[in-house]
Write an enzyme that holds these catalytic residues in place. Structure first.
Site, PDB file in Angstrom:
ATOM      1  CB  SER A  34      -0.910   0.022   1.227  1.00 38.50           C
ATOM      2  OG  SER A  34      -1.750  -1.108   1.226  1.00 38.50           O
ATOM      3  CD  GLU A  55       2.285   0.171  13.451  1.00 35.37           C
ATOM      4  OE1 GLU A  55       2.221  -0.129  14.666  1.00 35.37           O
ATOM      5  OE2 GLU A  55       1.694  -0.474  12.563  1.00 35.37           O
ATOM      6  CG  PHE A  80      -1.239   2.933  11.764  1.00 36.87           C
ATOM      7  CD1 PHE A  80      -2.326   3.047  12.618  1.00 36.87           C
ATOM      8  CD2 PHE A  80      -1.428   2.301  10.545  1.00 36.87           C
ATOM      9  CE1 PHE A  80      -3.567   2.543  12.270  1.00 36.87           C
ATOM     10  CE2 PHE A  80      -2.667   1.794  10.178  1.00 36.87           C
ATOM     11  CZ  PHE A  80      -3.742   1.916  11.033  1.00 36.87           C
ATOM     12  NE  ARG A 164      -6.917   3.295  -0.877  1.00 38.60           N
ATOM     13  CZ  ARG A 164      -8.126   3.257  -1.436  1.00 38.60           C
ATOM     14  NH1 ARG A 164      -8.930   4.309  -1.378  1.00 38.60           N
ATOM     15  NH2 ARG A 164      -8.539   2.167  -2.042  1.00 38.60           N
TER      16      ARG A 164
END
Ligand SMILES: Cc1ncc(C[n+]2csc(CCOP(=O)(O)OP(=O)(O)O)c2C)c(N)n1
Ligand SMILES: [Mg+2]
Lengths: 308, 273
Positions: A34, A55, A80, A164
């Site tokens: 992603s 993370e 995150f 995105r």
């Protein structure tokens, strides 16, 4: 016009830069498909490190790499990266001013259907609060590629905010990018629209609409939220009215940064287009932008109100 | 492994000197963390005076071994070792925690020569050490990375993220220590939030585990040597220690975690050291 998501451009830029800058290493937290770090991972498997869904470990490991002269790019979703690992970024990256690049994707409401848990609308505010941090929010694929290169060459921590959704390409390949220097994309005299990220495209559309209504709008692209380009903001303020536009909460991001400059140096009537102290929700990116008043039309209305 | 009695004596005497510095500097600063500094004094002495390949003239030498004090509040023990090793003047020690000092309350790599990582927020140092070890592997360098954690500190979730990472990437160039002194701030670790069994946890995470008495110099050195021979996995040395070790009125007293001795108390401590 071609359309490309800034995360796609990031993936390509990173794979290209990896060839040239051997010290680049890339870390991801199980989202490489992603975030598009998978492109680099495929090309340079030795220099790619999947940290799993961890993370905090991701950020502090990147810090350790940087102490040894590596240039780590750490990627995951913006929510995150900056939320879960905020204190790691603060204490292990920014305080020692280590050369870590945090390239976070899926920023803003245009994450879409995944909904509010995944829509980072406060990352600019968080990252902007940290000493030594440079904060960059590119508007399109071309600017992203230039920003990634500039970030790799810059010594010190950098936060890169990527999206995105595919966005229209605004800039030519010969566009010159310099960290900390905004760009006037359209000259104007009646109102200045100062925008960042995907809202730059909306700002340009808004200026065209305003033109038809007899309002001559300046459009300024602020790709570097920190350090903010004070000169260009003061120049924009000569229009006498300012609208800021960002796909981010109105608290602590671009609008706040611009307001801080103006309040101290040149008080100017202004309106902030952004998410108004609320979380997002699931939906198509375009629908969400409408629902949360983040469109060219909203910019037009704000400009007209200021000129009334 | 043979360590000559001469070397042992030298190291034990150095550890005593470092303990004296800890007491003096924390007393002078009027605040700080003597308990956990004293408990790790023997380990830190072994590292800086026998094990680690470092160059005080060239603190950023790329080939050097690295040390991350993940339990950053024990900064006094590290500062004392760095000063004794010649990274900076011993006079600096008495400026601990004072405005403008190169010796911040918690380690700041930007200002202290010889310091490999900024720490103080517990739970982050193992990850940073992993990054250093990964970089070493990537560049085919021979340096080793050492990291010291507290037994309370390992309650942090990030330690276990990093424990997974070290094993996953087979970081046999990394040696971790747990300063197993049994105490944290609010009381015994087993009362606050038991981390036990520490050994079994690390084993389950894929680590080589060595148990030692963290005040026995021979055991410390042997464990470190053993760790160097273990291939394909990281090693953790779980070092049983006494918090406040060496100062009788501080030993095993939870109160002395983060409290400075008065000048009187410091004098008394120095007499026993
Ligand atoms: C993230 C974080 N939370 C809390 C603290 C405050 N704190 C400092 S020392 C300490 C206790 C540490 O206990 P332990 O790890 O056992 O250290 P030692 O006994 O060796 O001193 C705490 C809670 C901190 N420094 N960092
Ligand atoms: Mg303890």
């Amino acid at each position: 016009m071609t359309k490309i998501a800034t995360r796609e451009a990031y993936g390509q830029a990173l794979a290209e830069l990896g060839e040239e800058i051997k010290d680049i290493v890339v870390l991801d937290a199980d989202l490489s498909g992603s975030t598009k770090t998978s492109v680099f991972a495929k090309k340079f498997p030795q220099r790619f490190f999947n940290m799993g869904i961890a993370e905090q470990d991701l950020m502090a490991t990147a810090a350790g790499f940087a102490t040894c002269g590596k240039i780590p790019f750490a990627s995951t979703f913006a929510v995150f990266a900056t939320g879960r690992a905020f204190e790691q970024i603060r204490n292990s990256i920014c305080y020692p001013s280590l050369n870590v690049k945090i390239a976070a994707t899926h920023a803003g409401l245009t994450v879409g259907e995944d909904g509010a848990t995944h829509q980072s609308i406060e990352d600019l505010a968080l990252m902007r609060s940290l000493p030594n941090m440079t904060v960059i929010s590119p508007a399109d694929g071309v600017e992203t590629k230039k920003a990634i290169r500039a970030a790799a060459l810059h010594e010190g921590p950098v936060y890169l905010r990527l999206g995105r959704m595919a966005v229209e390409t605004i800039f030519d390949e010969d566009y010159e990018f310099e960290i900390g220097k905004g760009k006037i994309l359209r000259e104007g005299t009646d109102v200045a629209i100062i925008a960042t990220g995907i809202m730059v495209g909306e700002a340009l559309k808004a200026a065209e609409v305003l033109e038809k209504d007899g309002i001559n709008a300046m459009v300024v692209n602020i790709h570097t939220i920190k350090p903010i380009d004070e000169d260009i903001i003061l120049k924009a303020a000569e229009c006498g009215a300012i609208v800021t536009a960002e796909e981010h909460t109105i608290f602590g991001g671009l609008g706040s940064a611009v307001a801080e400059v103006l309040a101290e140096k040149k008080p100017t009537p202004m309106k902030r287009i952004g998410v108004k102290d609320t979380f997002g929700q699931s939906g198509k990116p375009d629908e969400l932008l409408k629902l949360y008043n983040l469109t060219a039309e909203d910019i037009v209305n704000a400009a007209k109100e200021l000129k009334r | 492994m043979g360590v000559s009695s001469q070397t042992l004596e030298k190291l034990q005497s150095k550890a005593r000197t470092i303990r004296r510095h800890i007491v003096e500097m924390v007393a002078e600063a009027g605040s700080g963390h003597p308990g956990g500094s004293l408990s790790s004094a023997d380990i830190v002495t072994a590292l800086y005076f026998h094990v680690m390949n470092v160059d005080p003239q060239n603190p950023k030498w790329p080939e050097r071994d690295r040390f991350v004090l993940s339990k950053g509040h024990a900064a006094p023990v590290l500062y004392a070792a760095l000063a004794e090793r010649g990274f900076f003047s011993k006079e600096e020690l008495l400026k601990l925690r004072k405005t403008g000092s190169m010796l911040q309350g918690h380690p700041d790599m930007k200002v202290t020569p010889g310091l490999d990582m900024t720490t103080g927020s517990l739970g982050q140092g193992l990850s940073a050490a992993n990054g250093m070890a990964l970089a070493g592997k990537l560049d085919n360098k021979d340096y080793r990375v050492y990291v010291l954690m507290g037994d309370g500190e390992i309650q942090e979730g990030q330690i276990w993220e990093a424990a997974m990472t070290a094993a996953h990437y087979k970081l046999d160039n990394l040696t971790a220590f747990v300063d197993y002194n049994g105490l944290q701030i609010d009381g015994p670790v087993t009362k606050v939030m038991s981390p036990e069994s520490i050994q079994e946890k690390f084993k389950a995470f894929g680590w080589n585990v060595i148990d030692i008495d963290g005040h026995d110099m021979v055991q410390i050195l042997e464990a470190i040597e053993e760790a160097k021979t273990v291939k394909g996995k990281p090693t953790v040395i779980v070092a049983k220690t006494v918090k406040g070790k060496g100062v009788p009125f501080m030993e095993n007293q939870v109160d002395w975690h983060g409290k400075a001795p008065t000048l009187e108390q410091a004098k008394e401590a120095l007499e026993t050291l």
